[in-house]
Each structure stands twice: as structure tokens, then as C-alpha cells.
Design a protein around this motif. Structure first.
Motif, PDB file in Angstrom:
ATOM      1  N   THR A   1     -18.222  74.911 -51.154  1.00 24.17           N
ATOM      2  CA  THR A   1     -18.875  74.100 -50.122  1.00 24.17           C
ATOM      3  C   THR A   1     -18.917  74.823 -48.770  1.00 24.17           C
ATOM      4  N   THR A   2     -17.842  75.561 -48.461  1.00 25.77           N
ATOM      5  CA  THR A   2     -17.781  76.271 -47.179  1.00 25.77           C
ATOM      6  C   THR A   2     -18.993  77.199 -47.020  1.00 25.77           C
TER       7      THR A   2
ATOM      8  N   LYS B   1     -21.838  77.019 -48.678  1.00 23.60           N
ATOM      9  CA  LYS B   1     -23.066  76.218 -48.601  1.00 23.60           C
ATOM     10  C   LYS B   1     -23.329  75.814 -47.158  1.00 23.60           C
ATOM     11  N   ILE B   2     -22.279  75.333 -46.481  1.00 21.02           N
ATOM     12  CA  ILE B   2     -22.436  74.874 -45.093  1.00 21.02           C
ATOM     13  C   ILE B   2     -22.749  76.060 -44.176  1.00 21.02           C
TER      14      ILE B   2
ATOM     15  N   TRP C   1     -26.288  77.020 -44.796  1.00 20.08           N
ATOM     16  CA  TRP C   1     -27.202  75.989 -44.320  1.00 20.08           C
ATOM     17  C   TRP C   1     -27.290  76.000 -42.796  1.00 20.08           C
TER      18      TRP C   1
END
Lengths: 121, 131
Positions: B66-67, B69-70, B73
Motif C-alpha cells: 500500500t505504501t 501505491k500511495i 499515486w
């Protein structure tokens, strides 16, 4: 504000690199989002982009990003400090010092890869 | 019109609208953030990793966290907004004909909006299926 010379070059280079980065960004997003069509499509596209000519393009791109970024910091210093505008020319040469410092590792790694023929299959 | 001032105090005086001033401030803030995000991004993929070894599996592995991905993004969103506004400054300066300028902007903003959607979908809506 700008009376020709370095300030004018800094401005033109900033715009040119900015536009270049935006064009690349669009291609890059399109390329990466090909993952949604599965590994085959994605890998085929990425292999296509591993050709030496694109690696040279990447070296140009990285140069653009580093210049645009460091010159952007120079712009911010001119905006928010009392002395920034007075030393804008010296700051521009500072931008190039930072540029060389950060660009050398990329030049050696990617340039070495191109010359060494480590691209694609 | 785009703000030409190089000092915040002058920019505030020059801004016709609050929105124009917010964009001016946004360019500075997103710029600083992007310098760090992009040097990290390029260093990771070109220096720490061999560019020629980047393939679907490598991207999948990185984006399974997730890290990252953020992180990616944030680059996507900030860079597209920063780039769109920068392009607006350039078009306002260099495309003189109002009709041509309007339609160039429609096409450019449309393309940028579409790419934001595409990039966000592949970051958050695609199952990379890490082995």
C-alpha cells in the motif's frame, strides 16, 4: 524581472523541460496502465521500451526532471526569501552543480548499460 | 492570467482571483514535494534496480504494498496537476488565438483527466496477483 542572460535561459529551459516531462508522463502512465490488460501485453510493451533508443530518451528525461526540479527550488527561493532575486544568477549556477552531482550516477548506470549492450534480449 | 511575479507579496497583489493565487501557491508546494518523490522514484528504478529488468512481476511486487501505491499515486496526482497548470501558463502565453487556445485546453485537460483515471485504476483497482 528577467533581463536576458542566465535568467532568460533558466526560464526557457524550465518551460521546455516541463513540457517534455508532461509528454513523457502521459506515455509513462499509458504504458504502466497496460498492466490492466495482463502480463503479456504489459511485458511486450516494456520490452519495446527497453530498446537503446528509449534508454537514451530516458537519460534526456532524467536530465529534464533534475533541471526542472532544482531550478524550481531556485524559483521558490527567489519567491520567498529577501535575497533570492538578488542572487538569482549565482543560484542558477548552484542548480547546475546540484544537477551534475545527481545526474552522474544515472549517466554512469544507464549510459553504461547502453554501451554494454545490457538492453532487452 | 497567470501570475508573473516572483515574490509572494507581489503575487498576491497581481492575482486577479483567489483561485489564481492558490494555483501559484500550489505550484510551489507540489514542486517541492515532487522533487523528493521523483528523485526517490528515479533512484529506485534506475540506480538501485536495473531498468532493463523491470517487467510486470517487478511492478506487481512493488505495487502489492500500500505504501508504494500511495507513493506512486501522489506522484501521479501532483505531477498531472502541476503539469496541467504549467501547460495552462504556456498556452496562455503562446497560443494567441482565443478559439485555438480554448480547444487546445479542452483536449489537453481531457487527456490529462483520462490519464489520471487510467493511472488511478491501475494502481488501486487492478489485482496484480503477486506470486
Amino acid at each position: 524581472m528577467y533581463r536576458g542572460r542566465e535568467g532568460q535561459w533558466a526560464f526557457y529551459l524550465h518551460r521546455l523541460s516541463g513540457l517534455g516531462i508532461l509528454v513523457f508522463l502521459m506515455l509513462h502512465v499509458a504504458n504502466i496502465s497496460s498492466a490492466m490488460w495482463g502480463p503479456e501485453v504489459s511485458n511486450a510493451l516494456m520490452k519495446f521500451y527497453h530498446q537503446p533508443v528509449f534508454q537514451v530518451g530516458l537519460l534526456v528525461l532524467i536530465a529534464g526532471v533534475l533541471y526542472h526540479g532544482f531550478n524550481g527550488l531556485r524559483i521558490i527561493l527567489m519567491d520567498f526569501t529577501a535575497w533570492g532575486v538578488r542572487y538569482q544568477r549565482q543560484l542558477w549556477y548552484g542548480v547546475w552543480v546540484l544537477f551534475v552531482l545527481f545526474y552522474l550516477p544515472f549517466l554512469v548506470k544507464i549510459g553504461g548499460g547502453i554501451l554494454g549492450g545490457s538492453h532487452g534480449d | 492570467m497567470a501570475i508573473k511575479s516572483k515574490r509572494y507579496a507581489e503575487a498576491r497583489l497581481e492575482a486577479n482571483t483567489n483561485l489564481e493565487l492558490y494555483w501559484w501557491v500550489f505550484m510551489r508546494i507540489s514542486g517541492v514535494v515532487l522533487v523528493f518523490l521523483l528523485i526517490g522514484h528515479m533512484w529506485m528504478n534506475a540506480i538501485l534496480m536495473d531498468l532493463n529488468k523491470i517487467d510486470y512481476d517487478y511492478v506487481a511486487q512493488r505495487l502489492s504494498q500500500t505504501t508504494w501505491k500511495i507513493y506512486d499515486w501522489l506522484i501521479l496526482a501532483l505531477a498531472l496537476l502541476h503539469g496541467a497548470n504549467g501547460l495552462r501558463y504556456v498556452l496562455d502565453d503562446w497560443v494567441r488565438d482565443p478559439a485555438k487556445r480554448f480547444w487546445t485546453k479542452v483536449v489537453a485537460y481531457g487527456l490529462i483527466g483520462f490519464l489520471f483515471l487510467l493511472g488511478s485504476l491501475s494502481l488501486f483497482n487492478h489485482d496484480f496477483g503477486v506470486k
